[in-house]
Design a protein around this motif. Structure first.
Motif, PDB file in Angstrom:
ATOM      1  N   PRO A  11      42.548  38.353  40.278  1.00 55.70           N
ATOM      2  CA  PRO A  11      41.439  38.183  41.225  1.00 55.70           C
ATOM      3  C   PRO A  11      40.682  36.876  41.059  1.00 55.70           C
ATOM      4  CG  PRO A  11      41.482  40.440  40.408  1.00 55.70           C
ATOM      5  CD  PRO A  11      42.500  39.673  39.620  1.00 55.70           C
ATOM      6  N   ASP A  12      40.522  36.383  39.813  1.00 53.19           N
ATOM      7  CA  ASP A  12      39.819  35.123  39.611  1.00 53.19           C
ATOM      8  C   ASP A  12      40.495  34.000  40.383  1.00 53.19           C
ATOM      9  OD1 ASP A  12      38.036  36.361  38.000  1.00 53.19           O
ATOM     10  OD2 ASP A  12      38.666  35.410  36.126  1.00 53.19           O
ATOM     11  N   ALA A  13      41.813  33.935  40.344  1.00 54.58           N
ATOM     12  CA  ALA A  13      42.541  32.877  41.042  1.00 54.58           C
ATOM     13  C   ALA A  13      42.515  33.089  42.548  1.00 54.58           C
ATOM     14  CB  ALA A  13      43.984  32.808  40.543  1.00 54.58           C
ATOM     15  N   ARG A  14      42.552  34.352  42.979  1.00 57.21           N
ATOM     16  CA  ARG A  14      42.514  34.634  44.413  1.00 57.21           C
ATOM     17  C   ARG A  14      41.158  34.283  45.023  1.00 57.21           C
ATOM     18  NH1 ARG A  14      45.273  39.600  43.202  1.00 57.21           N
ATOM     19  NH2 ARG A  14      43.397  40.795  43.772  1.00 57.21           N
ATOM     20  N   ALA A  15      40.145  34.113  44.185  1.00 60.91           N
ATOM     21  CA  ALA A  15      38.818  33.754  44.681  1.00 60.91           C
ATOM     22  C   ALA A  15      38.747  32.302  45.152  1.00 60.91           C
ATOM     23  CB  ALA A  15      37.761  33.978  43.596  1.00 60.91           C
ATOM     24  N   LEU A  16      39.733  31.492  44.778  1.00 58.69           N
ATOM     25  CA  LEU A  16      39.724  30.081  45.164  1.00 58.69           C
ATOM     26  C   LEU A  16      40.022  29.925  46.646  1.00 58.69           C
ATOM     27  CD1 LEU A  16      41.663  28.526  42.152  1.00 58.69           C
ATOM     28  CD2 LEU A  16      39.224  28.295  42.638  1.00 58.69           C
TER      29      LEU A  16
END
Length: 405
Positions: A11-16
């Motif tokens: 999810p952290d990367a998908r937030a970009l």
């Protein structure tokens, strides 16, 4: 079985999200477009001959050349950190080299600070508007943004106080020639910001990317300089981010963090785990360039950018409709426009690039709450004064036509 990559990505990367500016620059590079979009230095001002001589001199010296091609320490070259410490001292910020970490541009510093201090749900205070690149770096940690408004003197202190009172303990601020508005804080507002942060034990992340590009008036002390810590290298309220990208060359990718030692020690561990260290040869060249070229090269930059700023503001004064307002920066690279309420700057950009052959950055991208639909950022850094004037005249005519629809 087919891999479902979207499910594999955390999810952290998908937030970009993609940068509107990066996407826009691909189109704005067309030669027929007068571009006020990119917040990049004028390449005509890069001291090519000096860099050529410095690279030749470094590689022709066998001992220095071999050292510059080797691995180095994660903190950064001691000589470069000492130069930065000495330069900070000239402006009243007394810090030791152990308070400084060299990073791959200020953008890496933002990314590392985000990973050090932010986590999902933690609040961070942002100016409205604020630097888009910072929000991109912070967003991967999925914080909660707390936007505070600005006036002509800086952030509204009542809103900063309320944000800290509600639990936020980190604020990202740009006191000098802010990207995107070009605005700067007054001395009284700088002192009030620090007083408010100390009241709540909050951390100030000070972005000082444009502090050397001052074109008029007295240079004010940074928040770092005002954050007096005496001789204690472990103390401080302010973490400052600096860079040579605006004053030497972006491709060197030399930035730095100045912070209390507990912060630096942890960032060094992160640096070791991430990329070991910044390019040794680029650090060597940056040290030689800063030692040789400053302060004369800074004066060259200031004279050139001052003329471009004056060309843009002069054209806006002459051509813009009365219901368009804009900042009057005393430094940096940007002018901030506020358009009539009925004009959406994203829609205006589409017509501007097609009809007027002019590009700029819609302002909404710079707001953590996605407001500011009728705002826009204009950079005067890369175009010639005559093209600046022509582009502003064309755009003003388009705005006037849309305003009358």
């Amino acid at each position: 079985m087919t891999i479902q990559w979207n499910e594999m990505i955390v999810p952290d990367a998908r937030a970009l999200r993609a940068s509107e500016i990066r996407d826009l620059l691909k189109v704005a590079e067309r030669p027929e477009i007068i571009s006020f979009a990119g917040g990049v230095p004028d390449p005509d001002l890069f001291p090519l001959a000096d860099f050529r001589d410095m690279f030749d001199g470094l590689t022709s010296d066998e001992t220095a050349g071999r050292r510059s091609l080797q691995y180095s320490i994660s903190e950064g070259l001691p000589g470069l950190r000492q130069w930065i410490a000495d330069d900070l001292a000239k402006s009243g910020a007394t810090r030791d080299i152990d308070n400084i970490l060299i990073t791959c541009g200020a953008q890496q510093a933002l990314d590392m600070i985000a990973r050090l201090l932010l986590e999902p749900g933690r609040e961070i205070v942002m100016e409205k508007p604020s630097y888009l690149g910072a929000m991109q770096a912070f967003s991967m940690r999925r914080p909660n943004y707390v936007g505070i408004n600005m006036d002509e003197d800086g952030p509204v202190i009542a809103e900063l106080d309320a944000a800290f009172a509600a639990g936020a303990r980190i604020a990202y601020l740009a006191p000098d020639f802010q990207n995107p508005t070009g605005r700067s804080y007054t001395l009284d507002r700088r002192m009030a910001v620090l007083e408010t942060a100390r009241k709540y034990g909050a951390v100030i992340l000070e972005d000082a990317a444009y502090c050397k590009l001052s074109y008029e008036g007295e240079s004010l002390p940074s928040l770092l300089a005002l954050d007096e810590v005496g001789s204690d290298p472990d103390a401080g309220t302010v973490i400052q981010l600096g860079t040579f990208s605006k004053t030497l060359a972006p491709a060197l990718r030399i930035g730095w963090v100045t912070a209390p030692r507990p912060v630096i020690r942890q960032l060094v561990l992160m640096k070791q785990a991430g990329d070991l260290h910044v390019s040794t040869i680029n650090q060597e060249i940056a040290l030689r360039a800063a030692t040789k070229l400053f302060p004369a090269h800074l004066e060259t930059l200031r004279d050139a950018y001052r003329a471009k700023r004056d060309a843009m503001l002069g054209a806006m004064d002459e051509f813009m409709p009365d219901d368009v307002s804009y900042s009057r920066p005393k430094g940096g690279m940007f002018v901030w426009l506020t358009l009539p309420e009925n004009i959406d700057s994203r829609a205006l950009l589409v017509e501007a690039m097609e009809d007027a052959k002019v590009a700029f950055v819609p302002g909404q991208a710079f707001f953590c709450d996605q407001s500011g639909q009728n705002t826009a950022r204009f950079s005067f850094a890369t175009e010639k004064p005559e093209r600046i004037r022509a582009g502003i005249e064309r755009l003003a005519d388009l705005i006037r036509r849309k305003d009358n629809q």
